[in-house]
Design an enzyme around this catalytic site. Structure first.
Site, PDB file in Angstrom:
ATOM      1  N   ASP A 292      -9.637  -5.901  -5.537  1.00 52.38           N
ATOM      2  CA  ASP A 292      -9.109  -5.040  -4.475  1.00 52.38           C
ATOM      3  C   ASP A 292      -9.938  -3.758  -4.471  1.00 52.38           C
ATOM      4  OD1 ASP A 292      -7.692  -3.202  -2.913  1.00 52.38           O
ATOM      5  OD2 ASP A 292      -5.733  -3.902  -3.588  1.00 52.38           O
TER       6      ASP A 292
ATOM      7  N   SER B 283       0.833  -1.203   0.000  1.00 50.40           N
ATOM      8  CA  SER B 283       0.000   0.000   0.000  1.00 50.40           C
ATOM      9  C   SER B 283       0.872   1.260   0.000  1.00 50.40           C
ATOM     10  CB  SER B 283      -0.951  -0.061   1.203  1.00 50.40           C
ATOM     11  OG  SER B 283      -1.846   1.016   1.253  1.00 50.40           O
TER      12      SER B 283
ATOM     13  N   HIS C 222      -7.346  -6.302  -0.373  1.00 53.41           N
ATOM     14  CA  HIS C 222      -6.203  -5.392  -0.324  1.00 53.41           C
ATOM     15  C   HIS C 222      -5.116  -5.847   0.640  1.00 53.41           C
ATOM     16  CE1 HIS C 222      -4.201  -1.619  -1.050  1.00 53.41           C
ATOM     17  NE2 HIS C 222      -4.240  -1.270   0.227  1.00 53.41           N
TER      18      HIS C 222
END
Length: 266
Positions: A217, A96, A246
């Site tokens: 996602d 991320s 995710h």
């Protein structure tokens, strides 16, 4: 940040392998997100783990709202950690926000990084004329409003959406680390991340990259992975993960560990 960044950001090194591997967590988690993957890696690597300054496991006094207005300050933290540990070369796994932090660090210090593995990475979350990031500005503002209005309700709604897969333990774990964060810090970091546009720096990343993208996602559409591969400046591949959501390191740790092993050995 106190006497030592290593103490402030809870830096630890696990394993005794010759190769150094950094595991950098993403938004809403802390280094505990890697715990189920770690045993697969410590036999071959010296694994460096740390907490982002925004994580709930870090003393919130260390979070300087004037400093952490962009990802550059997070890059400073990463590079300072590697220098403090006298790391000359490492592989880097970033999830991320930390995927983008790793790319920025590799632009500044390419000699430090042998490979970047980017999980759930996005250079821009907002849609643009010729770019599908996944969100319109109005949708993002609705998220911010919900966070401000009732943080507990937002966490309880967001965590299962982000995890995606039907894995209650992963939802509980992500919920726990989100609640550990101070709500004002969560909102501030969210604004920083969602308003970032790093598309222009992709071509400056010359270190080899492996982009790991899951199915469905909610935060990062599959088109973003393809966009990154087409625009990164060095050799890059996309590894399409046969899992959802995710946070594959929480929802499918043994599967992700095998994929990491493959990517790191290539």
């Amino acid at each position: 940040m106190g006497n030592s960044i290593l103490d402030a950001l809870n830096v630890r090194v696990e394993g005794a392998g010759d190769q150094v591997l950094v595991l950098a967590h993403g938004f809403g988690t802390d280094q505990s997100a890697w715990q189920r993957i770690l045993p697969y890696l410590t036999r071959r690597y010296s694994v460096i783990l740390y907490d982002l300054v925004c994580a709930g496991s870090v003393n919130p006094d260390h979070f300087d709202f004037r400093r952490y207005t962009s990802l550059d300050a997070y890059v400073d933290d990463l590079l300072n950690i590697l220098d403090a540990l006298h790391v000359n070369r490492c592989a880097y796994v970033g999830h991320s926000i930390s995927a983008m932090i790793g790319m920025l660090a590799a632009i500044r210090r390419p000699e430090l990084f042998s490979k970047l593995i980017l999980i759930g990475a996005s250079p821009r979350f907002l849609n643009d004329r010729d770019y599908h990031g996944g969100f319109e500005q109005a949708e993002i503002e609705e998220v911010f409003t919900a966070m401000e209005a009732n943080y507990e309700a937002w966490v309880n709604g967001f965590a299962p959406l982000a995890v995606g897969a039907d894995v209650p333990t992963a939802v509980r774990e992500f919920t726990r680390t989100l609640f550990n964060m101070r709500p004002d810090i969560t909102l501030f970091v969210s604004r920083t991340v969602f308003n970032s546009d790093l598309r222009g720096i992709l071509g400056l990343v010359k270190v080899p990259c492996c982009i790991m993208q899951t199915a469905r996602d909610v935060s990062v559409p599959a088109t973003v992975a393809t966009y990154m591969k087409e625009h990164l400046g060095g050799r890059s591949t996309v590894l399409w993960l046969d899992t959802e959501g995710h946070l594959p390191h929480l929802s499918a740790p043994s599967y992700l560990a095998r994929q990491l092993d493959i990517a790191l050995s290539q």
